[in-house]
Design a protein around this motif. Structure first.
Motif, mmCIF file in Angstrom:
data_model
loop_
_atom_site.group_PDB
_atom_site.id
_atom_site.type_symbol
_atom_site.label_atom_id
_atom_site.label_comp_id
_atom_site.label_asym_id
_atom_site.label_seq_id
_atom_site.Cartn_x
_atom_site.Cartn_y
_atom_site.Cartn_z
ATOM 1 N N THR A 184 0.847 -1.185 0.000
ATOM 2 C CA THR A 184 0.000 0.000 0.000
ATOM 3 C C THR A 184 0.878 1.229 0.000
ATOM 4 O OG1 THR A 184 -0.134 0.026 2.422
ATOM 5 C CG2 THR A 184 -1.860 -1.166 1.250
ATOM 6 N N THR A 185 0.344 2.327 -0.495
ATOM 7 C CA THR A 185 1.086 3.580 -0.551
ATOM 8 C C THR A 185 0.220 4.709 -0.049
ATOM 9 O OG1 THR A 185 0.372 3.950 -2.836
ATOM 10 C CG2 THR A 185 2.468 2.791 -2.520
ATOM 11 N N GLY A 186 0.869 5.823 0.305
ATOM 12 C CA GLY A 186 0.134 6.998 0.732
ATOM 13 C C GLY A 186 -0.210 6.978 2.202
ATOM 14 N N GLY A 187 -0.385 8.180 2.764
ATOM 15 C CA GLY A 187 -0.732 8.286 4.170
ATOM 16 C C GLY A 187 0.450 8.016 5.070
ATOM 17 N N THR A 188 0.209 8.049 6.367
ATOM 18 C CA THR A 188 1.259 7.752 7.329
ATOM 19 C C THR A 188 1.498 6.251 7.404
ATOM 20 O OG1 THR A 188 -0.249 7.490 9.207
ATOM 21 C CG2 THR A 188 0.508 9.744 8.700
ATOM 22 N N ALA A 189 2.595 5.868 8.052
ATOM 23 C CA ALA A 189 2.881 4.444 8.215
ATOM 24 C C ALA A 189 1.762 3.751 8.981
ATOM 25 C CB ALA A 189 4.218 4.260 8.930
ATOM 26 N N LEU A 190 1.202 4.415 9.984
ATOM 27 C CA LEU A 190 0.100 3.814 10.736
ATOM 28 C C LEU A 190 -1.128 3.652 9.848
ATOM 29 C CD1 LEU A 190 -1.150 2.708 13.303
ATOM 30 C CD2 LEU A 190 -1.698 5.058 14.003
ATOM 31 N N HIS A 191 -1.420 4.641 9.032
ATOM 32 C CA HIS A 191 -2.562 4.523 8.115
ATOM 33 C C HIS A 191 -2.372 3.359 7.152
ATOM 34 C CE1 HIS A 191 -3.541 9.055 8.776
ATOM 35 N NE2 HIS A 191 -4.176 8.283 9.651
ATOM 36 N N ARG A 192 -1.160 3.195 6.647
ATOM 37 C CA ARG A 192 -0.910 2.069 5.739
ATOM 38 C C ARG A 192 -1.069 0.740 6.463
ATOM 39 N NH1 ARG A 192 3.313 5.610 4.241
ATOM 40 N NH2 ARG A 192 4.897 4.340 5.305
ATOM 41 N N TYR A 193 -0.593 0.687 7.702
ATOM 42 C CA TYR A 193 -0.738 -0.529 8.503
ATOM 43 C C TYR A 193 -2.216 -0.867 8.682
ATOM 44 C CZ TYR A 193 -0.062 -3.820 12.385
ATOM 45 O OH TYR A 193 -0.078 -4.942 13.182
ATOM 46 N N LEU A 194 -3.023 0.141 8.980
ATOM 47 C CA LEU A 194 -4.448 -0.085 9.194
ATOM 48 C C LEU A 194 -5.159 -0.463 7.896
ATOM 49 C CD1 LEU A 194 -5.206 2.809 11.705
ATOM 50 C CD2 LEU A 194 -5.018 0.367 12.218
ATOM 51 N N ASP A 195 -4.717 0.088 6.775
ATOM 52 C CA ASP A 195 -5.291 -0.311 5.489
ATOM 53 C C ASP A 195 -5.071 -1.785 5.235
ATOM 54 O OD1 ASP A 195 -6.219 2.219 4.924
ATOM 55 O OD2 ASP A 195 -4.506 2.778 3.665
ATOM 56 N N LEU A 197 -4.557 -4.017 7.515
ATOM 57 C CA LEU A 197 -5.325 -4.748 8.516
ATOM 58 C C LEU A 197 -6.779 -4.890 8.074
ATOM 59 C CD1 LEU A 197 -5.148 -6.039 11.335
ATOM 60 C CD2 LEU A 197 -5.816 -3.825 12.299
ATOM 61 N N ARG A 198 -7.334 -3.832 7.507
ATOM 62 C CA ARG A 198 -8.708 -3.891 7.009
ATOM 63 C C ARG A 198 -8.835 -4.943 5.907
ATOM 64 N NH1 ARG A 198 -8.891 0.703 4.902
ATOM 65 N NH2 ARG A 198 -9.715 1.981 6.591
ATOM 66 N N GLU A 199 -7.855 -4.994 5.017
ATOM 67 C CA GLU A 199 -7.871 -5.984 3.938
ATOM 68 C C GLU A 199 -7.740 -7.397 4.490
ATOM 69 O OE1 GLU A 199 -4.676 -4.823 1.457
ATOM 70 O OE2 GLU A 199 -5.651 -2.987 0.739
ATOM 71 N N TRP A 200 -6.870 -7.565 5.476
ATOM 72 C CA TRP A 200 -6.668 -8.881 6.083
ATOM 73 C C TRP A 200 -7.948 -9.362 6.771
ATOM 74 C CZ3 TRP A 200 -2.980 -9.848 10.810
ATOM 75 C CH2 TRP A 200 -2.825 -11.217 10.994
ATOM 76 N N TYR A 201 -8.598 -8.440 7.486
ATOM 77 C CA TYR A 201 -9.850 -8.783 8.161
ATOM 78 C C TYR A 201 -10.897 -9.215 7.138
ATOM 79 C CZ TYR A 201 -14.277 -8.050 10.618
ATOM 80 O OH TYR A 201 -15.537 -8.199 11.140
ATOM 81 N N ALA A 202 -11.003 -8.487 6.027
ATOM 82 C CA ALA A 202 -11.971 -8.845 4.995
ATOM 83 C C ALA A 202 -11.676 -10.224 4.425
ATOM 84 C CB ALA A 202 -11.969 -7.788 3.896
ATOM 85 N N TRP A 203 -10.388 -10.560 4.307
ATOM 86 C CA TRP A 203 -9.984 -11.855 3.763
ATOM 87 C C TRP A 203 -10.401 -13.006 4.654
ATOM 88 C CZ3 TRP A 203 -5.846 -15.084 5.657
ATOM 89 C CH2 TRP A 203 -5.530 -16.160 4.816
ATOM 90 N N CYS A 204 -10.293 -12.838 5.971
ATOM 91 C CA CYS A 204 -10.544 -13.968 6.877
ATOM 92 C C CYS A 204 -11.867 -13.863 7.640
ATOM 93 C CB CYS A 204 -9.388 -14.130 7.864
ATOM 94 S SG CYS A 204 -9.110 -12.728 8.946
ATOM 95 N N ARG A 205 -12.634 -12.804 7.421
ATOM 96 C CA ARG A 205 -13.863 -12.588 8.205
ATOM 97 C C ARG A 205 -14.832 -13.758 8.089
ATOM 98 N NH1 ARG A 205 -16.808 -7.264 6.549
ATOM 99 N NH2 ARG A 205 -16.765 -8.415 4.565
#
Length: 371
Positions: A184-195, A197-205
């Motif tokens: 992922t690109t853009g935003g702060t490092a924390l924002h990228r981490y959370l992006d 995480l959101r994708e990972w959650y969607a994958w395993c939800r």
């Protein structure tokens, strides 16, 4: 968390292939009598296939040489993570291990071509030391219980210093490598981490075994109330004493398991450290051994040794528990698939989800009192 391959899975064909493939890549042309020992498997988890073996040969003078090695193959049939990448993990260890205070195993070679052994893999030199156990918890059994209070304090201090050393790395090339591997690109490092995480959650939800309601609420809290910080350091991703090998003098010999290494605020690792010790101790009904610091003392020592937390640690412990709940939900499916009874398999995510619930309540309470 490294999957332990059984001897039957990797003996036979793999040993035969390595016996032919390794010599020109590992030893001088003048060698003779190259041999590979039988494989042995470490106690580990589920994200890659790991075995120990010894390669031996005679040099030009007839002197017998040996190399104690670890083979780590990328898993293809039981993924804990969305995109496992053994090659990247080896490169991360190679890069970060060059920095002061950050000991990683010596990477001998990296093979990205899955045609050699059926999956990408790497070889590293075996680090001879002792590693605190997850199962059973090092807070309850094993060699750590036999240490004196002073020795356990030394072990924990050395471990925290190693974490601080990771977070002190400021080499832009290494940060760029960790950053660019995030996808992922853009935003702060924390924002990228959370992006991610959101994708990972969607994958395993859809495969969550327990705690879907709690985890949905926790994710909303994490996304809606993320701290404002542009801090960016190397984030280990699995920072804990159980991923460290300790020498006889209790110094840190090596740091293991860099599958989820990235960049972000150092609090991500610190929160994981605090959460995981609670997961292995208080959440299981144990009491910390004398010499093992509690949460507040761990943070104090981290700062004393040069660490620089950026904000509300309750946010990052909640974040850590949420991540562990995703991992252990997936782990429960894999363990049940491989023969463990479902009730036992469910205990891992159940404990992690309960921690998520507690940390979520703590963060909401703290946010309410400071808003």
């Amino acid at each position: 968390m490294a999957y332990t391959a059984t001897r039957g899975e990797l003996e036979g064909d793999v040993r035969d292939v390595l016996a032919r493939w390794l010599p020109p890549r590992l030893v001088p042309e003048t060698h003779s009598d190259f041999e590979i020992s039988e494989f042995s498997a470490p106690d580990a988890g589920y994200s890659g296939k790991t075995v120990f073996f010894t390669a031996s040969w005679s040099d030009i003078h007839g002197v017998r040489r040996r190399a104690d090695l670890v083979l780590r193959m990328q898993a293809s049939d039981h993924q804990l993570f969305v995109e496992p990448d053994a090659v990247r993990q080896a490169e991360v260890m190679h890069r970060l291990g060059r920095h002061p205070g950050v000991g990683t195993p010596d990477i001998v070679l990296i093979e990205p071509d899955p045609r050699v052994l059926g999956a990408p893999f790497y070889l590293m030199r075996r680090v001879h030391g002792r590693t605190p156990s997850d199962v059973p918890s090092w807070h309850k059994r094993g060699w750590t219980v036999e240490l004196t209070e002073s020795e356990r304090e030394t072990l924990c201090d050395n471990a925290i210093r190693a974490l601080v050393a990771v977070h002190r790395i400021a080499d832009e090339n290494d940060l760029a490598y960790l950053r660019n591997g995030s996808g992922t690109t853009g935003g702060t490092a924390l924002h990228r981490y959370l992006d991610r995480l959101r994708e990972w959650y969607a994958w395993c939800r859809g495969d969550l075994v327990v705690g879907s309601d709690v985890l949905a609420e926790a994710l909303a809290e994490l996304l809606d109330h993320a701290p404002e910080t542009d801090a960016e350091v190397p984030v280990w991703g699995d920072a804990r004493v159980g991923n460290m090998s300790f020498a006889d003098d209790l110094s840190v010999a090596a740091l293991f398991d860099w599958e989820t290494a990235t960049t972000g605020p150092p609090d991500i690792d610190l929160g994981w450290w605090l959460m995981f010790e609670r997961y292995l101790c208080e959440a299981l009904g144990f009491t910390r051994l004398p010499g093992v610091p509690d949460d507040d003392e761990t943070v104090r020592r981290y700062v004393e040794f040069g660490g620089r937390p950026t904000g509300d640690i309750t946010y990052y412990t909640m974040l850590a528990a949420f991540v562990l709940a995703l991992i252990t939900n997936r782990l429960a499916l894999l363990l049940a698939r491989d023969g463990l009874d479902e009730a036992t398999a469910r205990t891992y995510p159940t404990t992690a989800v309960e921690l998520t619930r507690q940390y979520l309540a703590d963060h909401i309470a703290r946010r309410s009192t400071t808003s």
